[in-house]
Enzyme design. Sequence first.
Site, PDB file in Angstrom:
ATOM      1  N   SER A 193       0.798  -1.223   0.000  1.00  0.00           N
ATOM      2  CA  SER A 193       0.000   0.000   0.000  1.00  0.00           C
ATOM      3  C   SER A 193       0.833   1.275   0.000  1.00  0.00           C
ATOM      4  O   SER A 193       0.315   2.340  -0.309  1.00  0.00           O
ATOM      5  CB  SER A 193      -0.956   0.014   1.192  1.00  0.00           C
ATOM      6  N   LYS A 195       0.784   4.880   6.794  1.00  0.00           N
ATOM      7  CA  LYS A 195       0.094   5.597   5.714  1.00  0.00           C
ATOM      8  C   LYS A 195       0.564   7.052   5.717  1.00  0.00           C
ATOM      9  O   LYS A 195       1.108   7.550   6.690  1.00  0.00           O
ATOM     10  CB  LYS A 195      -1.434   5.582   5.903  1.00  0.00           C
TER      11      LYS A 195
END
Length: 180
Positions: free
Chosen positions: A45, A86
């Site tokens: 990701s 993230k």
Amino acid sequence: MDFYEEDKSLLRRIMNWMVDIILVIVFAWFTVYMFGTEVRIAGNSMNPALESGDVVLMNRLPGVLFGPGRFDLAVFEREDQKTNVKRVIGLPGETVQITGGHIYIDGELLEAGDGLDEVSLAGLAEHPITLGKDEYFLLGDNRESSEDSRFINIGNVKREQIIGTVWIRILPVIRFGLTG
């Protein structure tokens, strides 16, 4: 009298050494605790910034003192106790919306390099999301393969969930260096 002075001097030197050693140990512990926590990246990701299997060191200081800034790589603990990394997109109090493949912060187009301002799937951010005073909106760099704030199982990330920011990649050695 000279013997007494020599004993006193020796005792003083020993005490000084002990204080120095204790200070070095305390400083080393503080440095390792604040900057030395290893985080292993799982999944894709965060490609291309971080790849699956990379090992990074986390800096706890921003999370402890004032929270991460926009575009920092935040390390946070999810509700299910898993640790994720993230990129910070929305900051506390801002309104985030994804429309037409672009990110808007408080109605203004977010401008970022490396395609960090583009998103094909809006998810929850299809409609404006106003962040609370302690909430952040986080996205993975690989927007097509990232479970992040656009989805209900992650949602807005609270400041107390953020345990630090990625500081430096240590493995693989060939890619050693600062991240961001």
